[in-house]
Write a protein that holds these residues in place. Structure first.
Motif, PDB file in Angstrom:
ATOM      1  N   ARG A   1       0.816  -1.197   0.000  1.00  0.00           N
ATOM      2  CA  ARG A   1       0.000   0.000   0.000  1.00  0.00           C
ATOM      3  C   ARG A   1       0.855   1.255   0.000  1.00  0.00           C
ATOM      4  O   ARG A   1       0.518   2.211  -0.671  1.00  0.00           O
ATOM      5  N   SER A   2       1.951   1.260   0.740  1.00  0.00           N
ATOM      6  CA  SER A   2       2.769   2.473   0.798  1.00  0.00           C
ATOM      7  C   SER A   2       3.410   2.774  -0.548  1.00  0.00           C
ATOM      8  O   SER A   2       3.540   3.934  -0.925  1.00  0.00           O
ATOM      9  N   LYS A   5       0.782   4.410  -2.539  1.00  0.00           N
ATOM     10  CA  LYS A   5       0.577   5.796  -2.094  1.00  0.00           C
ATOM     11  C   LYS A   5       1.661   6.723  -2.634  1.00  0.00           C
ATOM     12  O   LYS A   5       1.399   7.874  -2.945  1.00  0.00           O
TER      13      LYS A   5
END
Length: 159
Positions: A1-2, A5
């Protein structure tokens, strides 16, 4: 997820008016409620998640293979004192993979040789001699933590 992002702001800078496809495999790390929710919160452009081999006919597995090779053969099981030590090992691994280590799929050539215009072809005697010499030098210089480096005068490390 990072990683996603971090990538989204760069994607949003694109001038394209078309929607953007996020192509992933069917693994749970890519196909879960957190990723779906995150993609729904982006309002500037539509980012549509597509599953390789389900929603589209091709797969992202070629790009995942290199990550697996780097982790399995070059990085896993090693410990780094500093970020610089890790970066040095990673740069060496990239150089080894692309310019030093012949690839079976390229009939004994390295990716760099193919990029420079060499035709795939297999001269096994020269290839084995070159590869063995390179491995002996590298293993003696850097030491293989799971093997006795002294034996590399006559054979290669298999780890």
């Amino acid at each position: 997820r990072s990683a996603l992002k971090m990538a989204v702001p760069e994607v949003l800078k694109l001038k394209s008016t078309e929607h953007i496809a996020l192509i992933t495999d069917g693994g749970t790390e890519n196909n879960n409620k957190h990723i779906k929710h995150f993609l729904e919160t982006i309002t500037e452009k539509k980012i549509e998640q597509k599953i390789a081999l389900k929603d589209i006919r091709f797969s992202n597995s070629p790009s995942e293979v290199i990550h697996k090779i780097m982790k399995k053969y070059y990085l896993r099981g090693r410990h780094y004192e500093t970020k610089t030590d890790f970066e040095k090992q990673l740069l060496w691994a990239i150089e080894d993979y692309n310019a030093k280590r012949p690839h079976y799929s390229l009939l004994g050539k390295t990716p760099h040789e193919i990029f420079e215009g060499a035709k795939p072809g297999l001269n096994t005697r020269r290839l084995m001699k070159r590869t063995h010499r390179y491995r002996v030098i590298h293993n003696i210089k850097h030491g293989c933590r799971s093997c006795d480096a002294s034996k590399f005068e006559t054979q290669s490390c298999t780890n």
